[in-house]
Design an enzyme around this catalytic site. Structure first.
Site, PDB file in Angstrom:
ATOM      1  N   ARG A  99     -14.791 -11.669 -20.715  1.00  0.00           N
ATOM      2  CA  ARG A  99     -15.704 -12.773 -20.430  1.00  0.00           C
ATOM      3  C   ARG A  99     -16.636 -12.942 -21.624  1.00  0.00           C
ATOM      4  O   ARG A  99     -16.646 -12.142 -22.548  1.00  0.00           O
ATOM      5  CB  ARG A  99     -16.479 -12.589 -19.125  1.00  0.00           C
ATOM      6  CG  ARG A  99     -16.772 -11.213 -18.641  1.00  0.00           C
ATOM      7  CD  ARG A  99     -17.778 -10.439 -19.449  1.00  0.00           C
ATOM      8  NE  ARG A  99     -18.995 -11.210 -19.684  1.00  0.00           N
ATOM      9  CZ  ARG A  99     -19.782 -11.056 -20.715  1.00  0.00           C
ATOM     10  NH1 ARG A  99     -19.484 -10.167 -21.658  1.00  0.00           N
ATOM     11  NH2 ARG A  99     -20.864 -11.773 -20.866  1.00  0.00           N
ATOM     12  N   GLY A 100     -17.379 -14.046 -21.613  1.00  0.00           N
ATOM     13  CA  GLY A 100     -18.157 -14.435 -22.775  1.00  0.00           C
ATOM     14  C   GLY A 100     -17.390 -15.489 -23.541  1.00  0.00           C
ATOM     15  O   GLY A 100     -16.214 -15.302 -23.871  1.00  0.00           O
ATOM     16  N   ALA A 101     -18.042 -16.617 -23.830  1.00  0.00           N
ATOM     17  CA  ALA A 101     -17.328 -17.780 -24.372  1.00  0.00           C
ATOM     18  C   ALA A 101     -16.503 -17.477 -25.627  1.00  0.00           C
ATOM     19  O   ALA A 101     -15.314 -17.818 -25.687  1.00  0.00           O
ATOM     20  CB  ALA A 101     -18.322 -18.911 -24.622  1.00  0.00           C
TER      21      ALA A 101
ATOM     22  N   ARG B 166     -10.739 -20.769 -17.225  1.00  0.00           N
ATOM     23  CA  ARG B 166     -12.192 -20.919 -17.055  1.00  0.00           C
ATOM     24  C   ARG B 166     -12.568 -22.280 -17.620  1.00  0.00           C
ATOM     25  O   ARG B 166     -12.329 -22.543 -18.799  1.00  0.00           O
ATOM     26  CB  ARG B 166     -12.978 -19.831 -17.814  1.00  0.00           C
ATOM     27  CG  ARG B 166     -12.788 -18.391 -17.384  1.00  0.00           C
ATOM     28  CD  ARG B 166     -13.366 -18.046 -16.029  1.00  0.00           C
ATOM     29  NE  ARG B 166     -14.800 -18.208 -15.915  1.00  0.00           N
ATOM     30  CZ  ARG B 166     -15.710 -17.284 -16.233  1.00  0.00           C
ATOM     31  NH1 ARG B 166     -15.329 -16.130 -16.756  1.00  0.00           N
ATOM     32  NH2 ARG B 166     -16.994 -17.512 -16.029  1.00  0.00           N
TER      33      ARG B 166
ATOM     34  N   GLN C 119     -23.846  -8.740 -15.224  1.00  0.00           N
ATOM     35  CA  GLN C 119     -23.519  -8.568 -16.644  1.00  0.00           C
ATOM     36  C   GLN C 119     -24.691  -7.984 -17.422  1.00  0.00           C
ATOM     37  O   GLN C 119     -24.496  -7.253 -18.394  1.00  0.00           O
ATOM     38  CB  GLN C 119     -23.105  -9.903 -17.257  1.00  0.00           C
ATOM     39  CG  GLN C 119     -21.807 -10.473 -16.721  1.00  0.00           C
ATOM     40  CD  GLN C 119     -22.050 -11.521 -15.658  1.00  0.00           C
ATOM     41  OE1 GLN C 119     -22.977 -11.407 -14.857  1.00  0.00           O
ATOM     42  NE2 GLN C 119     -21.223 -12.559 -15.649  1.00  0.00           N
TER      43      GLN C 119
ATOM     44  N   ASP D 201     -22.422 -21.118 -23.371  1.00  0.00           N
ATOM     45  CA  ASP D 201     -21.001 -21.358 -23.144  1.00  0.00           C
ATOM     46  C   ASP D 201     -20.579 -22.750 -23.599  1.00  0.00           C
ATOM     47  O   ASP D 201     -19.407 -22.963 -23.897  1.00  0.00           O
ATOM     48  CB  ASP D 201     -20.674 -21.175 -21.664  1.00  0.00           C
ATOM     49  CG  ASP D 201     -20.605 -19.710 -21.287  1.00  0.00           C
ATOM     50  OD1 ASP D 201     -19.493 -19.186 -21.190  1.00  0.00           O
ATOM     51  OD2 ASP D 201     -21.667 -19.089 -21.109  1.00  0.00           O
TER      52      ASP D 201
ATOM     53  N   ASN E 169     -25.187 -22.404 -19.837  1.00  0.00           N
ATOM     54  CA  ASN E 169     -25.112 -20.945 -19.964  1.00  0.00           C
ATOM     55  C   ASN E 169     -25.144 -20.339 -18.569  1.00  0.00           C
ATOM     56  O   ASN E 169     -25.201 -21.059 -17.565  1.00  0.00           O
ATOM     57  CB  ASN E 169     -26.267 -20.429 -20.831  1.00  0.00           C
ATOM     58  CG  ASN E 169     -26.065 -18.990 -21.278  1.00  0.00           C
ATOM     59  OD1 ASN E 169     -24.993 -18.623 -21.761  1.00  0.00           O
ATOM     60  ND2 ASN E 169     -27.080 -18.160 -21.108  1.00  0.00           N
ATOM     61  N   LYS E 170     -25.104 -19.036 -18.511  1.00  0.00           N
ATOM     62  CA  LYS E 170     -25.051 -18.333 -17.233  1.00  0.00           C
ATOM     63  C   LYS E 170     -26.154 -18.814 -16.299  1.00  0.00           C
ATOM     64  O   LYS E 170     -27.287 -19.045 -16.715  1.00  0.00           O
ATOM     65  CB  LYS E 170     -25.181 -16.829 -17.473  1.00  0.00           C
ATOM     66  CG  LYS E 170     -25.032 -15.968 -16.231  1.00  0.00           C
ATOM     67  CD  LYS E 170     -23.700 -16.199 -15.533  1.00  0.00           C
ATOM     68  CE  LYS E 170     -22.524 -15.935 -16.435  1.00  0.00           C
ATOM     69  NZ  LYS E 170     -21.236 -16.311 -15.831  1.00  0.00           N
TER      70      LYS E 170
END
Length: 358
Positions: free
Chosen positions: A54-56, A96, A205, A246, A256-257
């Protein structure tokens, strides 16, 4: 600074070796460090969807390697392999929806593929492109770390206190991290007093990944529940909120998150600076504003269990994964192409015309 960061490099999330993709299973951290091997594009798509990776930026890198695996299988199967490969493109793209780096990386792979006429060159050329995407992200991390650290130095009086959210570190990228790259660089330069990390529910996270990364690097760090952020801004002398992204739209809105938007609102209220750190591959000039972003929502079941036990079982849960922070709440966007202060559409367009600084 480059040499200092390289000297303390400790964590990687993605490896490509012997014609296979290896991913550190981030669902198991920090208790277990388990590497999983992937040999097929469909497996990589599932790993992205299921948050093994995970993570763009990391998602984009993994997808690029996944396409290499898909091309290998399609070539071995024979027939119209290019048409068959479209199914792998589609499956990876659907894994995603919010992180634009995924689509950017696959578009680079598609463009490289379109230039190839000799089937004998395809695998080598696609592998070189994927490796290049991976290496380029690592270099971008180093550049952004330097630029963000210099911003902190510019505004520094006493050592700074930072709040961060989710995980924008080595685990989310091909290198040292975006937001955490800046934090690491500032720590190495003696510019940081302390870092507060939001736990970042429901996948934690911040608690599982960011706190683990920073503590392992010797950065003074404390974990807090997400709801404590505004209180900490008021009482703990926080001077910077530093996050990743993201997707950034043409006007400077930042996806973003979930929880990032409220941090930006609270940062403005408390008079502290809000920095977004992301490679230029995160900037989507095709979207005018954050209203145009498809924001992922995951199953409400992620919120309805605690330690494997159901809670509020008869109540529906809403589980948006991302939110959008309006550009007018952002003080700086830091990319490998340079820094934008108070972002808007004109500044973003000018930035995207520049060459990389590294």
């Amino acid at each position: 600074m480059r040499e200092q960061l390289l000297a303390v490099e400790r964590v990687q999330a993605i490896e490509w070796r012997d014609g296979a993709l290896y991913l550190l299973d981030q669902r198991l951290l920090p208790h277990r460090q388990t590497w999983l091997r992937f040999d097929h594009a469909a497996e990589v798509a599932d790993a992205i969807r299921d948050m093994v990776v995970r993570g763009a930026p990391a998602i984009g890198i993994a997808a690029a390697y996944g396409l290499v695996l898909g091309a290998r299988a399609r070539l071995q199967a024979g027939g119209d392999w290019r048409e068959a490969l479209e199914a792998d493109f589609a499956r990876l793209e659907q894994s995603r929806p919010t992180a634009v780096n995924l689509f950017w990386a696959l578009q680079r792979m598609r463009e490289r593929l379109a230039r190839l006429k000799d089937d004998g060159e395809v695998l080598g050329q696609l592998e070189a492109e994927a490796v290049g995407i991976h290496a380029s992200d690592r270099e971008a991390n180093l550049t952004m770390a330097q630029l963000g650290m210099e911003l902190i130095r510019k505004h520094q009086g006493n050592p700074q206190v930072v709040l961060t959210h989710c995980n924008a570190g080595a685990l989310a990228t091909g290198g040292f991290g975006t937001a955490l790259g800046v934090i690491r660089a500032a720590h190495l330069e003696g510019l940081l007093e302390h870092v507060y990390v939001d736990e970042t529910r429901p996948w934690l996270q911040g608690a599982r990944l960011t706190a683990w990364e920073l503590a392992g690097d010797g950065v003074p760090v404390s974990l807090n529940v997400d709801a404590a952020a505004a209180h900490l801004m008021k009482t703990k002398g926080i001077t910077w909120v530093i996050v990743g992204a993201d997707r950034i739209t043409a006007n400077g809105d930042v996806a973003n998150k979930i929880g990032t938007y409220q941090l930006a609102v609270n940062a403005m209220h408390h008079g502290m600076r809000f920095m977004v750190v992301a490679p230029s591959s995160t900037i989507d000039m095709s979207l005018e504003s954050g209203d145009d972003i498809l924001l992922e929502e995951r199953s409400g079941s992620e919120l309805l269990e605690v330690a494997g036990q159901p809670v509020a079982a008869d109540v529906p849960a809403v589980n948006p994964v991302f939110d959008v922070t309006p550009a007018d709440l952002v003080d700086y966007i830091v990319t490998e192409k340079g820094v934008i202060e108070r972002p808007d559409s004109t500044k973003l367009a000018q930035l995207m015309c520049r060459k990389r600084l590294h």
